[in-house]
Design a protein around this motif. Structure first.
Motif, PDB file in Angstrom:
ATOM      1  N   ILE A  76       0.881  -1.181   0.000  1.00 43.32           N
ATOM      2  CA  ILE A  76       0.000   0.000   0.000  1.00 43.32           C
ATOM      3  C   ILE A  76       0.912   1.223   0.000  1.00 43.32           C
ATOM      4  CG2 ILE A  76      -1.827   1.261   1.188  1.00 43.32           C
ATOM      5  CD1 ILE A  76      -2.720  -1.383   2.444  1.00 43.32           C
ATOM      6  N   ASP A  77       0.864   1.966  -1.104  1.00 44.83           N
ATOM      7  CA  ASP A  77       1.784   3.100  -1.275  1.00 44.83           C
ATOM      8  C   ASP A  77       1.228   4.391  -0.695  1.00 44.83           C
ATOM      9  OD1 ASP A  77       3.580   1.504  -2.959  1.00 44.83           O
ATOM     10  OD2 ASP A  77       1.894   1.548  -4.368  1.00 44.83           O
ATOM     11  N   GLY A  78      -0.099   4.450  -0.557  1.00 46.51           N
ATOM     12  CA  GLY A  78      -0.715   5.657  -0.017  1.00 46.51           C
ATOM     13  C   GLY A  78      -1.963   5.312   0.778  1.00 46.51           C
ATOM     14  N   VAL A  79      -2.068   5.896   1.969  1.00 45.60           N
ATOM     15  CA  VAL A  79      -3.220   5.662   2.847  1.00 45.60           C
ATOM     16  C   VAL A  79      -3.899   7.016   3.042  1.00 45.60           C
ATOM     17  CG1 VAL A  79      -3.928   4.796   5.109  1.00 45.60           C
ATOM     18  CG2 VAL A  79      -1.852   3.895   4.028  1.00 45.60           C
ATOM     19  N   VAL A  80      -5.127   7.125   2.577  1.00 48.01           N
ATOM     20  CA  VAL A  80      -5.817   8.420   2.593  1.00 48.01           C
ATOM     21  C   VAL A  80      -7.049   8.277   3.482  1.00 48.01           C
ATOM     22  CG1 VAL A  80      -6.829  10.245   1.168  1.00 48.01           C
ATOM     23  CG2 VAL A  80      -5.010   8.806   0.231  1.00 48.01           C
ATOM     24  N   LEU A  81      -7.028   8.971   4.614  1.00 52.10           N
ATOM     25  CA  LEU A  81      -8.005   8.697   5.682  1.00 52.10           C
ATOM     26  C   LEU A  81      -9.055   9.797   5.740  1.00 52.10           C
ATOM     27  CD1 LEU A  81      -4.931   7.847   7.706  1.00 52.10           C
ATOM     28  CD2 LEU A  81      -6.780   6.193   7.625  1.00 52.10           C
ATOM     29  N   THR A  82     -10.055   9.696   4.872  1.00 55.91           N
ATOM     30  CA  THR A  82     -11.089  10.752   4.861  1.00 55.91           C
ATOM     31  C   THR A  82     -12.288  10.419   5.747  1.00 55.91           C
ATOM     32  OG1 THR A  82     -12.584  10.095   3.053  1.00 55.91           O
ATOM     33  CG2 THR A  82     -10.518  11.159   2.424  1.00 55.91           C
ATOM     34  N   ALA A  83     -12.391   9.196   6.263  1.00 62.57           N
ATOM     35  CA  ALA A  83     -13.562   8.849   7.091  1.00 62.57           C
ATOM     36  C   ALA A  83     -13.643   9.812   8.275  1.00 62.57           C
ATOM     37  CB  ALA A  83     -13.466   7.414   7.582  1.00 62.57           C
ATOM     38  N   GLY A  84     -14.832  10.301   8.537  1.00 62.69           N
ATOM     39  CA  GLY A  84     -14.993  11.240   9.643  1.00 62.69           C
ATOM     40  C   GLY A  84     -16.429  11.695   9.741  1.00 62.69           C
ATOM     41  N   GLY A  85     -16.675  12.549  10.694  1.00 59.12           N
ATOM     42  CA  GLY A  85     -18.029  13.062  10.874  1.00 59.12           C
ATOM     43  C   GLY A  85     -17.991  14.348  11.681  1.00 59.12           C
ATOM     44  N   PHE A  86     -19.106  15.045  11.693  1.00 58.83           N
ATOM     45  CA  PHE A  86     -19.183  16.371  12.333  1.00 58.83           C
ATOM     46  C   PHE A  86     -20.368  16.413  13.283  1.00 58.83           C
ATOM     47  CE2 PHE A  86     -20.969  20.700  12.322  1.00 58.83           C
ATOM     48  CZ  PHE A  86     -19.885  21.401  12.827  1.00 58.83           C
ATOM     49  N   ALA A  87     -20.215  17.163  14.378  1.00 58.83           N
ATOM     50  CA  ALA A  87     -21.359  17.423  15.262  1.00 58.83           C
ATOM     51  C   ALA A  87     -21.170  18.779  15.933  1.00 58.83           C
ATOM     52  CB  ALA A  87     -21.484  16.328  16.317  1.00 58.83           C
ATOM     53  N   MET A  88     -22.247  19.508  16.067  1.00 56.59           N
ATOM     54  CA  MET A  88     -22.225  20.757  16.818  1.00 56.59           C
ATOM     55  C   MET A  88     -22.310  20.421  18.307  1.00 56.59           C
ATOM     56  SD  MET A  88     -22.349  23.244  14.517  1.00 56.59           S
ATOM     57  CE  MET A  88     -22.935  24.677  15.429  1.00 56.59           C
ATOM     58  N   GLY A  89     -21.982  21.372  19.156  1.00 54.94           N
ATOM     59  CA  GLY A  89     -22.158  21.176  20.596  1.00 54.94           C
ATOM     60  C   GLY A  89     -21.194  22.058  21.380  1.00 54.94           C
ATOM     61  N   ASN A  90     -21.718  22.790  22.369  1.00 54.06           N
ATOM     62  CA  ASN A  90     -20.863  23.616  23.226  1.00 54.06           C
ATOM     63  C   ASN A  90     -20.601  22.882  24.545  1.00 54.06           C
ATOM     64  OD1 ASN A  90     -23.190  23.872  24.734  1.00 54.06           O
ATOM     65  ND2 ASN A  90     -23.714  25.877  23.892  1.00 54.06           N
ATOM     66  N   LEU A  91     -19.972  23.563  25.505  1.00 47.85           N
ATOM     67  CA  LEU A  91     -19.631  22.907  26.768  1.00 47.85           C
ATOM     68  C   LEU A  91     -20.871  22.357  27.470  1.00 47.85           C
ATOM     69  CD1 LEU A  91     -16.910  25.066  28.600  1.00 47.85           C
ATOM     70  CD2 LEU A  91     -16.703  22.718  27.770  1.00 47.85           C
ATOM     71  N   GLU A  92     -21.959  23.119  27.419  1.00 54.62           N
ATOM     72  CA  GLU A  92     -23.182  22.686  28.118  1.00 54.62           C
ATOM     73  C   GLU A  92     -23.770  21.412  27.527  1.00 54.62           C
ATOM     74  OE1 GLU A  92     -26.176  25.802  28.245  1.00 54.62           O
ATOM     75  OE2 GLU A  92     -24.715  27.072  29.276  1.00 54.62           O
ATOM     76  N   THR A  93     -23.706  21.301  26.194  1.00 53.19           N
ATOM     77  CA  THR A  93     -24.397  20.178  25.548  1.00 53.19           C
ATOM     78  C   THR A  93     -23.462  19.013  25.230  1.00 53.19           C
ATOM     79  OG1 THR A  93     -24.078  21.212  23.392  1.00 53.19           O
ATOM     80  CG2 THR A  93     -26.162  21.663  24.521  1.00 53.19           C
ATOM     81  N   THR A  94     -22.162  19.173  25.505  1.00 52.76           N
ATOM     82  CA  THR A  94     -21.211  18.113  25.142  1.00 52.76           C
ATOM     83  C   THR A  94     -20.790  17.333  26.378  1.00 52.76           C
ATOM     84  OG1 THR A  94     -20.414  19.428  23.287  1.00 52.76           O
ATOM     85  CG2 THR A  94     -18.997  17.633  24.019  1.00 52.76           C
TER      86      THR A  94
END
Ligand SMILES: NC(=O)c1ccc[n+]([C@@H]2O[C@H](COP(=O)([O-])OP(=O)(O)OC[C@H]3O[C@@H](n4cnc5c(N)ncnc54)[C@H](OP(=O)(O)O)[C@@H]3O)[C@@H](O)[C@H]2O)c1
Length: 232
Positions: A76-94
């Motif tokens: 494997i000459d190149g490993v491209v790690l795009t898996a991910g996700g997003f979530a909103m949240g401040n101190l109170e809600t996290t």
């Protein structure tokens, strides 16, 4: 699968907005792609793209994936790690569950793969390239305060990329982290209809950077984080 003359890539998040564009670009350039998806969709059909299904938050599935891809591709000459996700949240809600969810989708998905892959990649005479995807939010406290779990989980990837460089030093292992601001995706256009997408960074520009980093053009580069903020 018939292997072409190009390089062999393992790309996670291959169904995603960015991952699918990177798969397509590198496949059209004549490389062999192990396209890793969590949910098979039948998209991205090229004779040099082979699909592998894994939930990368699961250490055992990550290990099996690495074994399966090596059995098929040998290197494997190149490993491209795009898996991910997003979530909103401040101190109170996290709280714990919000932190765990983001750590799983952004950090574990990369960490488990690296854990099982790096030693094998270090055995390869030409080493390998690792490309992680951070986020500007991880470097910007103003942005981070409204997406705390996301920011912390992405911040860990900077450490992981650095560790890969350190462990792989001398074995031609080079790791980079690309740091986008906002990527111009349909999802972002839908969720931010009043923003100007021309200021965002395009998927195609990021795919070109990945290609640049993974071929001879990227050889002199070491231990870098590349801020692709567009015009924000
Ligand atoms: N979009 C932005 O503005 C932006 C900004 C900064 C950084 N980034 C980062 O850039 C990367 C690509 O973004 P994107 O917009 O293309 O994201 P996306 O469209 O949501 O794609 C992410 C992919 O990750 C895969 N994935 C999630 N959890 C997984 C798991 N447990 N196992 C295996 N695969 C999993 C999903 O696979 P399935 O579809 O198969 O479920 C999905 O296709 C992400 O890491 C993101 O955090 C994005």
């Amino acid at each position: 699968m018939f292997l072409h003359m190009g390089k062999n890539f393992l790309i996670t998040g291959a169904n995603g907005h960015l991952g699918s564009v990177i798969v397509e670009k590198l496949a059209k350039e004549g490389n062999n792609i192990a396209a890793v998806v969590r949910t098979p969709t039948g998209k991205l059909v090229f004779d040099n793209v082979q699909h592998f299904v894994a939930d990368l938050t699961d250490d055992d599935q990550a290990k099996k994936l690495v074994d399966d891809v090596y059995a098929e591709f040998k290197t494997i000459d190149g490993v491209v790690l795009t898996a991910g996700g997003f979530a909103m949240g401040n101190l109170e809600t996290t709280g714990k569950s919000q932190l765990e969810q983001m750590f799983a989708v952004n950090f574990y998905t990369a960490y488990y793969l690296v854990r099982h892959l790096l030693a094998k990649a270090m055995q390869q005479p030409n080493g390998s390239r690792f490309i992680f995807f951070g986020a500007r939010t991880a470097l910007d406290h103003g942005a981070a305060k409204n997406s705390i779990a996301y920011a912390f989980s992405k911040a860990l990837l900077f450490q992981l990329s650095g560790l890969v460089n350190e462990i792989g030093k001398g074995s031609n292992i080079v790791s980079c982290i690309i740091v986008p601001s906002i990527i111009d995706t349909q999802e972002n256009r839908n969720s931010m209809p009043n923003s100007d997408p021309s200021k965002w960074v395009s998927k195609e520009d990021i795919a070109s950077m990945v290609s640049f980093l993974c071929f001879e053009t990227g050889n002199p580069i070491r231990d870098s984080s590349i801020k692709m903020y567009g015009n924000i």
